[in-house]
Write an enzyme that holds these catalytic residues in place. Structure first.
Site, PDB file in Angstrom:
ATOM      1  N   GLU A 277       0.866  -0.997  -0.027  1.00 38.93           N
ATOM      2  CA  GLU A 277      -0.162   0.003   0.606  1.00 38.93           C
ATOM      3  C   GLU A 277       1.186   0.907   0.393  1.00 38.93           C
ATOM      4  OE1 GLU A 277      -3.089   0.117  -0.164  1.00 38.93           O
ATOM      5  OE2 GLU A 277      -3.644  -1.821   0.322  1.00 38.93           O
ATOM      6  N   CYS A 311      -2.297   8.947   2.093  1.00 43.03           N
ATOM      7  CA  CYS A 311      -2.001   8.464   1.150  1.00 43.03           C
ATOM      8  C   CYS A 311      -3.245   9.168   0.054  1.00 43.03           C
ATOM      9  CB  CYS A 311      -1.909   6.980   0.924  1.00 43.03           C
ATOM     10  SG  CYS A 311      -3.091   6.478   1.676  1.00 43.03           S
TER      11      CYS A 311
END
Ligand code: NAD
Length: 527
Positions: A277, A311
């Site tokens: 991720e 993110c």
């Protein structure tokens, strides 16, 4: 022992924050191999957790050393043997109790997240809520680790698949979601029958200690030691060892693409599983039919929330030329209302960046932008006060610039104009990352094009919702340099299990698949 040696009276010390329930000051961390088994810090190395709002230390802790690492891994492996024999719904029941303990500690843990990472308290508490949500999801999932049954092509045969635990799962987390990302991984991995070894970011280790402490209490009470373990260190020596460790079946890594790429290569080299991720470079597209009353607040939350350190932060804003002036003017006015300051103070919407390096990288990006001919529409500076504060910034830029192509982890929003939606989609996809994306539109055709195969190439594509703030029910993750991993809801649980296909012959013959004749008797008599 973590020392409560904060010098800023305006900020609570770790002890103050945790006096109610967490009792961090009791711990002697470094590594934790099981319930209430905090290993003695026989390593001499101590390091500090820094409050980004002041630049002052909050507390310090001993690093784990290589001996601690060995003990933690050995215990995690041992615990696995028992844990995978526990029925999955029972494992779910234990995770439910962890969820309950998190509920009880929601406010205090949220405050600690805010104190250590600089995100505002609302977001700190929201992160703990995300842990609770994922615990609830994991409880249900524990009764739904489904395999399929298939019809065998052979008579009197039965075929099905089932899912088994992997073993020890290593979870390496980034600083910006210091507790939620662990929960996404650990709670699903646990109901799947794995034990979990966590290596948090050195920039947010206090949050990890608090969570481990909460887990320990529950697991000690329930009599299941060693399911969740923690290794903290100031650096990446033990993280690197974890990544290379043949005994660790899955590495779930959350962090930058630069580090994640190396992690991915290493784990693939030893033929283990990896879940990545990584960085995002997310865009919002605003077309000329968009409802700006929805778009403006969503863009502000997406670009300024967590000081641009998500993110999924909105980093690029692509605006149709017919509404460009209006959108930038309204956005600029909305930014004026963003109060920057102490993340624990009421009314503040944006806290500091995580550390001095992050602030410097932000200022370097602004300098580069100016050199390239970019125009600052709003902000563009650091704040001259203790802590690592910068101004939320909007700047006109070009998509092709290397600066715009990379992720600057701060509140820096690049705005760009487009003429057709096809152009905007091409621009939005023309970066190496592929995490989150959004289109604001009232045009059904535009919405469907954006969501079609010819549309966004990201793992997340939204209509009339910003790029950040995903719900846990969906599978979360991104494509291309974001790493391709999926976590949280949907069928993400499969990443934490191994699939086995079983075929059972309950007849008296041995027919071969594809109708192959293998006549051993004929061969024998011919011989
Ligand atoms: P980082 O890559 O610097 O660190 C992440 C983790 O990796 C930390 O625990 C760090 O100690 C560890 N690490 C460092 N070197 C290592 C090595 N050689 N081997 C193994 N582990 C190592 O990232 P960060 O600054 O903490 O976090 C910000 C980044 O994370 C951003 O790029 C952000 O986009 C990304 N992120 C992605 C997601 C997602 O779900 N896609 C979520 C959160 C953050």
């Amino acid at each position: 022992m973590p020392k409560s040696n904060t010098t800023d009276a305006a900020h609570p010390t770790a002890k103050d924050v945790t006096l109610g329930k967490l009792e961090l000051h009791e711990l002697n961390p470094g590594a934790c191999a099981g319930p209430d088994e905090w290993l003695d810090g026989n390593s001499a190395t101590k390091f500090d957790s820094i409050n980004p709002a002041t630049g002052s230390p909050i507390a310090s802790a001993f690093c784990a050393n290589h001996d601690d690492y060995e003990r933690v891994i050995a215990r995690a492996r041992e615990a696995c043997l028992r844990w995978h024999m526990v029925p999955a719904p029972k494992r779910g029941e234990l995770v439910r109790k962890i969820g309950d303990a998190l509920r009880e500690n929601k406010d205090v843990l949220g405050e600690l997240v805010s104190l250590e990472t600089g995100k505002i308290k609302q977001e700190g508490v929201g992160e703990v809520q995300e842990m609770i949500d994922i615990a609830d999801l994991a409880v249900g999932q524990s009764r739904m680790l489904y395999g399929k049954t298939m019809h065998s092509e052979r008579v009197e045969h039965r075929m099905y698949e089932q899912w088994h635990p992997l073993g020890v799962v290593g979870v390496i987390t980034a600083f910006n979601f210091p507790v939620a990302v662990w929960a996404w991984n650990a709670l699903i991995a646990a109901v799947a029958g794995n034990t979990v070894v966590w290596k948090p970011s050195p920039k947010a280790f206090l949050c990890a200690l608090a969570v481990q402490h909460i887990c320990n209490r529950v697991m000690r009470r329930e009599g299941y030691p060693g399911i969740f373990s923690l290794i903290i260190e100031d650096g990446a020596e033990l993280a690197n060892r974890l990544v290379n460790d043949q005994r660790v079946a899955l590495i779930s890594f959350t962090g930058s693409t630069a580090v994640g790429r190396r992690v991915g290569e290493t784990v693939a080299g030893r033929m283990a599983k990896v879940l990545l991720e990584l960085s995002g470079n997310n865009a919002v597209i605003v077309d000329d039919s968009a409802d700006l009353d929805l778009a403006i607040p969503a863009i502000v939350f997406g670009s300024v929330g967590t000081a641009g350190q998500r993110c999924t932060t909105t980093r690029r804003l692509l605006i149709h030329r017919n509404v460009y002036e209006e959108v930038t003017a309204r956005l600029s006015r909305a930014y004026e209302q963003v109060k920057v300051g102490d993340p624990l103070a009421p009314g503040v919407l944006m806290g500091p960046l995580i550390d001095a390096q992050a602030k410097q990288r932000f200022l370097d990006a602004i300098r580069e932008l100016r050199q390239l001919g970019g125009v600052i529409i709003r902000g563009g500076d650091g704040l001259d006060r203790p802590g690592f504060y910068v101004e939320p910034t909007i700047a006109a830029a070009e998509n092709k610039w290397a600066l715009v192509q990379r992720e600057t982890f701060g509140p820096l929003l690049y705005v760009m104009k487009f003429e057709t939606l096809e152009d905007a989609i091409a621009m939005q996809n023309d970066v190496s990352q592929g995490l989150s994306s959004a289109l604001f539109t009232n045009d059904l055709r535009h919405a469907e094009l954006f969501l079609s195969h010819a549309g966004s190439d990201c793992g997340i594509a939204n209509i009339n919702i910003g790029t950040s703030g995903a719900e846990i029910g969906g599978a979360f993750g991104g494509e291309k340099d974001t790493g391709g991993g999926r976590e949280a809801g949907s069928d993400a649980w499969r990443a934490y299990m191994r699939r086995q296909t079983n075929t059972i012959n309950w007849g008296r013959e041995l027919p071969l698949a594809q109708g192959i004749e293998f006549d051993l008797q004929a061969t024998e008599s011919a011989g």
